[in-house]
Design an enzyme around this catalytic site. Structure first.
Site, short mmCIF file in Angstrom:
data_model
loop_
_atom_site.label_atom_id
_atom_site.label_comp_id
_atom_site.label_asym_id
_atom_site.label_seq_id
_atom_site.Cartn_x
_atom_site.Cartn_y
_atom_site.Cartn_z
N ASN A 8 0.70 -1.22 0.10
CA ASN A 8 0.00 0.17 -0.04
C ASN A 8 0.79 1.13 0.06
OD1 ASN A 8 -1.75 2.04 0.53
ND2 ASN A 8 -2.54 1.33 2.46
N LYS A 10 0.05 4.26 -0.39
CA LYS A 10 -0.61 5.37 0.23
C LYS A 10 -0.43 6.51 -0.93
CE LYS A 10 -0.36 3.38 4.49
NZ LYS A 10 -0.21 3.45 6.05
N HIS A 91 -9.69 1.02 4.75
CA HIS A 91 -8.28 1.21 5.53
C HIS A 91 -8.72 2.36 6.63
CE1 HIS A 91 -4.39 2.89 6.39
NE2 HIS A 91 -3.87 1.54 5.70
N GLU A 93 -7.02 4.96 7.47
CA GLU A 93 -7.12 6.13 7.25
C GLU A 93 -8.12 6.72 6.42
OE1 GLU A 93 -2.98 5.69 5.40
OE2 GLU A 93 -2.30 5.16 7.20
N GLU A 161 -5.56 -4.99 10.73
CA GLU A 161 -4.61 -3.93 10.83
C GLU A 161 -4.99 -2.98 11.97
OE1 GLU A 161 -2.65 -2.78 7.06
OE2 GLU A 161 -4.34 -1.48 7.12
N GLY A 167 2.01 2.49 10.59
CA GLY A 167 3.00 3.67 10.51
C GLY A 167 3.77 4.13 11.69
N SER A 199 3.10 -1.77 10.45
CA SER A 199 4.32 -1.77 10.64
C SER A 199 5.16 -3.08 10.30
CB SER A 199 4.85 -1.46 12.08
OG SER A 199 4.61 -0.12 12.48
P1 PGA Z 1 2.50 0.28 7.63
O1 PGA Z 1 1.23 0.54 6.91
O2 PGA Z 1 3.31 -1.02 7.08
O3 PGA Z 1 3.34 1.70 7.26
O4 PGA Z 1 2.44 0.51 9.09
C1 PGA Z 1 0.07 -0.49 6.79
C2 PGA Z 1 -1.11 -0.02 6.26
O5 PGA Z 1 -1.56 1.14 6.44
O6 PGA Z 1 -1.73 -0.70 5.37
#
Ligand code: PGA
Length: 237
Positions: A8, A10, A91, A93, A161, A167, A199
């Protein structure tokens, strides 16, 4: 077993050139004999420019509408037209910054499946919810609402998640991830693909894949570094 590793990206990287370079760097570092399903979800504008090959393409979001006056939205037909096979829906976010509700998530999820694409539905608890002992309640609610009216789960992937792990570098412990994964499987009556995100990196990938029972990973930050991401794919070999 064939694993599913999803990148992903982003809202990264900054330019088409960097996106193309990153894509081919990742491809170049992958072992051609590795059967893992690798999916890259770049920003929309890069999708049509990505090479078509072993690595599959996914979108980070979509509209549930087919076409028309929906400023700023992207339809599933448009995504199919640029060879997208997967769509990430729900997601955290999008839930947090764009106020997506479980109802919105469900409409998108249905549209993805009706459109013949594969769904990656994200669920996960926040730090406050975990601390308050509400993890299982949150997961159950998000799953029930997100999958409402969906009976054929053959194209459904659920990504666990935990929001606090995204993140932050603060990945979920293998035991906690396993517990959440088992709960998700017991809540969903059907054969879904279950992956972990939050992460995830080369050094912790094996724990989720080989100990916690996940069939893959959803990778954010670490997917922007070709070495790191290819290293994760290697762990899934
Ligand atoms: P990350 O993000 O690996 O940077 O923690 C995962 C995600 O948002 O799908």
């Amino acid at each position: 077993m064939k694993y599913l590793i999803v990148a992903n990206w982003k809202m990264n990287p900054k330019s088409l050139k960097e996106a193309k370079d990153l894509f081919s760097d990742i491809e170049g570092k992958m072992d051609p004999a590795n059967e893992t399903e690798v999916v890259i979800c770049p920003p929309f504008t890069f999708l049509s420019e990505m090479p078509k090959g072993k690595v599959k393409l996914g979108a980070q979001n979509c509209s549930w509408e087919e076409e028309g006056a929906f400023t700023g939205e992207i339809s599933l037909n448009m995504l199919k037209d640029v060879s997208c096979e997967y769509v990430i829906v729900g997601h955290s976010e999008r839930r947090k910054y764009y106020s997506e509700t479980d109802k919105d998530v469900n409409k998108k999820a249905k549209a993805v499946l009706e459109g013949g694409l594969k769904l990656i539905l994200c669920v996960g608890e926040t730090e406050e919810e975990r601390k308050a002992g509400k993890t299982s309640e949150v997961l159950k609610t998000q799953l029930k609402a997100g999958l409402e009216g969906i009976s054929d789960l053959s194209s459904v992937t659920i990504a666990y998640e935990p929001v606090w792990a995204i993140g932050t570098g603060n990945a979920c412990s293998v035991d906690d991830a396993k517990e959440a994964g088992e709960l998700i499987r017991s809540e969903v009556s059907g054969d879904i693909v279950l992956i972990y995100g939050g992460s995830a990196k080369k050094d912790n990938a094996e724990g989720y894949l080989k100990e916690a029972g996940f069939q893959g990973l959803l990778v954010g930050g670490a997917s922007l570094k070709a070495d790191e991401f290819a290293g994760i794919v290697e762990k899934a070999n």
